[in-house]
Structures are given as structure tokens and as C-alpha cells.
Design an enzyme around this catalytic site. Structure first.
Site, PDB file in Angstrom:
ATOM      1  N   SER A 120       0.828  -1.208   0.000  1.00 21.52           N
ATOM      2  CA  SER A 120       0.000   0.000   0.000  1.00 21.52           C
ATOM      3  C   SER A 120       0.855   1.248   0.000  1.00 21.52           C
ATOM      4  O   SER A 120       0.339   2.341  -0.179  1.00 21.52           O
ATOM      5  CB  SER A 120      -0.934  -0.003   1.208  1.00 21.52           C
ATOM      6  OG  SER A 120      -0.189  -0.109   2.389  1.00 21.52           O
ATOM      7  N   HIS A 141      -2.792  -2.796  -5.882  1.00 18.96           N
ATOM      8  CA  HIS A 141      -3.179  -2.348  -4.543  1.00 18.96           C
ATOM      9  C   HIS A 141      -4.686  -2.462  -4.368  1.00 18.96           C
ATOM     10  O   HIS A 141      -5.440  -1.671  -4.928  1.00 18.96           O
ATOM     11  CB  HIS A 141      -2.688  -0.901  -4.325  1.00 18.96           C
ATOM     12  CG  HIS A 141      -2.997  -0.389  -2.958  1.00 18.96           C
ATOM     13  ND1 HIS A 141      -3.260   0.927  -2.691  1.00 18.96           N
ATOM     14  CD2 HIS A 141      -3.091  -1.029  -1.759  1.00 18.96           C
ATOM     15  CE1 HIS A 141      -3.510   1.072  -1.398  1.00 18.96           C
ATOM     16  NE2 HIS A 141      -3.423  -0.097  -0.821  1.00 18.96           N
ATOM     17  N   GLU A 153      -5.655  -0.245  -7.508  1.00 18.28           N
ATOM     18  CA  GLU A 153      -4.673   0.646  -8.125  1.00 18.28           C
ATOM     19  C   GLU A 153      -3.595  -0.247  -8.759  1.00 18.28           C
ATOM     20  O   GLU A 153      -2.997  -1.082  -8.066  1.00 18.28           O
ATOM     21  CB  GLU A 153      -4.039   1.560  -7.077  1.00 18.28           C
ATOM     22  CG  GLU A 153      -4.979   2.623  -6.559  1.00 18.28           C
ATOM     23  CD  GLU A 153      -4.382   3.430  -5.411  1.00 18.28           C
ATOM     24  OE1 GLU A 153      -4.688   4.624  -5.313  1.00 18.28           O
ATOM     25  OE2 GLU A 153      -3.618   2.868  -4.596  1.00 18.28           O
ATOM     26  N   ASN A 191      -4.053   6.225  -0.832  1.00 14.31           N
ATOM     27  CA  ASN A 191      -3.428   6.388   0.475  1.00 14.31           C
ATOM     28  C   ASN A 191      -2.717   7.726   0.608  1.00 14.31           C
ATOM     29  O   ASN A 191      -2.577   8.250   1.717  1.00 14.31           O
ATOM     30  CB  ASN A 191      -2.477   5.228   0.782  1.00 14.31           C
ATOM     31  CG  ASN A 191      -3.241   4.007   1.278  1.00 14.31           C
ATOM     32  OD1 ASN A 191      -4.425   4.097   1.580  1.00 14.31           O
ATOM     33  ND2 ASN A 191      -2.572   2.867   1.339  1.00 14.31           N
TER      34      ASN A 191
END
Ligand code: 3HC
Length: 295
Positions: A120, A141, A153, A191
Site C-alpha cells: 500500500s 493495490h 490501483e 493512500n
């Protein structure tokens, strides 16, 4: 290549969700971890979630049996990956560990296999450098809970082949996800944004701007988020947030990733979030939660 055989490394929260999503889409899945109890825990978790969907009338028992029948367990890495078209690594977020895993995968997987990391926050380019096949290494991800959340992702490290990106995009679609391409940058898209969200919410709690519960209510009703930032931080886990922030801080030379002190204090107090029942909220055995009085 049409991905049929998927191996997921790591039977924790993310790994088991990725294995479940892949098996629900009809792939043959091997769920690998280093200890039998970890793999058994992953399988039990998937079985419990799917069992609930039968109770709710969303699936039949036969469908669930079919999904569970497509997931094999393994604690032998060579055996787990020997037939894999696509490997998703979801081991703990430690760069040295991931590089070691990818160096091993490079030796054990068939030459055509694609090696994906579910990191991540760590640099996928650095992970790819541990292999002799950087053109076949990519980031996928997923989001928690991975069996449910639609987004993946797709992280494109330096040196990845266009064919690898295409196969990965197709694989994500095959398992019902919506892939979004992103360069290999700290925190990728979600994130990088969510990090600030967690930090500002915790700082507001510390500053007494509002209670965690009211901040959550505000974001759920004012911004239509399914969970408020404090609930979401509890859901992800403070140790995971702290580790992610520290990595972001390192890779951006402090431009982002400054962890709010409240998370460190909570961790020191043994409050890790929903995983141990203690976060911004106390999670009670009857499935309800009540705000924890911090100050
Ligand atoms: N694990 C697996 N499945 C879960 C789950 C969990 N922890 N929680 C819920 N589900 C499943 C349920 O079984 C149900 O599946 P079904 O439709 O097949 O029966 C489905 O999710 C919907 O669950 P519920 O009806 O019980 O509950 P909600 O409708 O309230 O949805 C939620 C629960 C999906 C968790 C929703 O609250 C939500 O979307 N929350 C936000 C999640 C989020 O933002 N995730 C991203 C976090 S950041 C991240 O992942 C970063 C990464 O780096 C880790």
C-alpha cells in the site's frame, strides 16, 4: 494471457480478501502463508464471510462450496507458485521482506508468470529490482475489505512491460474490480489522500475541535462517506497507519506522512483499532461499538 491460476501470498486481512475475490470469479487459487495456522485462519475467515452471505440469501450453499473448492491451502512456497499465472504478494509491509519474497518467486515461478505486490505504500520499483524479471513485476493495490471494494490501483514501476500492465488490468476486470493505473509514487492515489484524512481527523480530536464520533457523523452525513475517518482508521488499524505514514515520510523526505501523535499514543496504550477491539471506539462482543473517552 488469460489468468486462470492465482497464488496469493499471505492469508491476513488483504490476502484472504484477494483470494476470495479471485475464487468468486472462477480462478483456481492457492492461498499460501508461512504457518498452517495462518492459512487455516484465512480460510476460516473466508468461509465465515461467505456463510453469512448464504444466511442473507445472497448466495446458495452450492455456490459457496464451489468458491471454497477453488481455494487450496499451502505452506510450501515452491508448490504454491509452480502453476501460477499471477502471484499477488500480500505479506507484511517491510521492504526487505518483500524483496526476499520476490527474489524467491523469481526462481520458483514459471517464466511467464506475473508477480504483483499488494503493497500500500512501498516502492514497487525497488521490489522489482530484487528479481531478474522487472518487466513482469507490478503493483496491485487492493482495498479493505478486498473481496468487496471495487478499486485496484495498478502500480506501474519503472521497467514494467506494457503487456504486463495489460494482463494485470484484464485480470482485475475478470475478478470484478475496476483498475486504475498509477505511477509508483508514495501512497499512490488513495493512500496519499487518505493519509491526510487520518492525520487531520486525529489532530481535530486532540485539539478538541469535535469528538471522534461527531467527526465521523459529519463526514458520513456531510460528505456521504460510508465510514467516517476515525471509524476508518479503526478499521485499517493504527499500527498499519503508523507504518504507512512513516514510509511516506521517508520517501517524500518529510513532505507528507507526518503521523499525528495521537496514533503513537494510542499504540503505546495498546489501542490498535478494530482488530483488538480498542480504537477511537470500544468494540463490544455483541457487535456494537461505543466511543472511547480519550481525554
Ligand atoms: N471483510 C470482508 N467482507 C466484509 C467485511 C470485512 N471486514 N465487512 C463487510 N463485508 C462484506 C459483507 O460480508 C457484505 O458482503 P455480501 O454483500 O457478499 O454479503 C458486504 O461487505 C457489505 O457488508 P454489510 O452489508 O455488512 O455492511 P456495509 O454495507 O455497511 O458495508 C463496508 C461494509 C463495505 C466495509 C463499508 O462500510 C465501506 O465501504 N467502508 C469503507 C471501506 C473503505 O473505505 N475501505 C478502504 C480503506 S483504505 C485501504 O484499504 C487502504 C489499504 O492500503 C489497506
Amino acid at each position: 494471457m488469460d489468468v486462470k491460476n492465482v497464488t496469493v501470498l499471505g492469508a491476513g486481512t488483504m490476502g484472504r480478501g484477494i483470494a476470495q475475490a479471485s475464487a468468486m470469479a472462477g480462478c483456481s487459487v492457492v492461498l499460501y502463508d508461512i504457518k498452517q495456522e495462518f492459512v487455516d485462519g484465512g480460510i476460516a475467515g473466508i468461509s465465515k464471510i461467505l456463510g453469512k452471505s448464504v444466511e442473507k440469501g445472497k448466495r446458495t450453499q452450492e455456490e459457496v462450496d464451489g468458491i471454497m473448492g477453488r481455494i487450496k491451502k499451502s505452506i510450501d512456497l515452491a508448490e504454491a507458485v509452480k502453476d501460477a499465472d499471477f502471484v499477488v504478494e500480500a505479506v507484511p509491509e517491510n521492504l526487505d521482506l518483500k524483496k526476499k519474497v520476490f527474489a524467491d518467486l523469481d526462481k520458483l515461478c514459471k517464466p511467464a508468470a506475473i508477480l504483483a505486490s499488494n503493497t500500500s505504500v512501498l516502492p514497487v520499483t525497488a521490489i522489482a529490482s530484487a528479481t531478474q524479471r522487472p518487466s513482469k513485476v507490478i503493483g496491485t493495490h487492493f482495498f479493505n475489505p478486498a473481496a468487496v471494494m471495487k478499486l485496484v490501483e495498478v502500480i506501474t514501476p519503472i521497467g514494467v512491460a506494457e503487456e504486463t500492465v495489460q494482463i494485470t488490468m484484464d485480470f482485475c476486470k475478470k475478478i470484478g474490480k475496476v483498475p486504475v493505473k498509477c505511477k509508483d509514487t508514495p501512497g499512490f492515489i488513495v493512500n496519499a489522500l487518505l493519509g491526510s484524512f487520518y492525520q487531520i481527523a486525529a489532530q481535530m480530536v486532540m485539539d478538541g475541535v469535535a469528538t471522534a464520533e461527531d467527526i465521523d457523523t459529519a463526514m458520513k452525513l456531510g460528505a456521504n462517506h460510508p465510514m467516517g475517518p476515525c471509524e476508518l482508521a479503526d478499521f485499517g488499524g493504527f499500527d498499519i497507519i503508523a507504518n504507512g505514514s512513516d514510509e511516506m515520510f521517508k520517501y517524500t523526505s518529510g513532505k507528507s506522512g507526518q503521523l499525528c501523535l495521537l496514533y503513537r499514543k494510542m499504540i503505546e496504550a495498546g489501542r490498535l483499532g478494530r482488530k483488538n477491539g480498542k480504537g477511537f471506539y470500544d468494540y463490544l462482543p455483541d457487535g456494537t461499538k461505543k466511543p472511547f473517552k480519550l481525554f
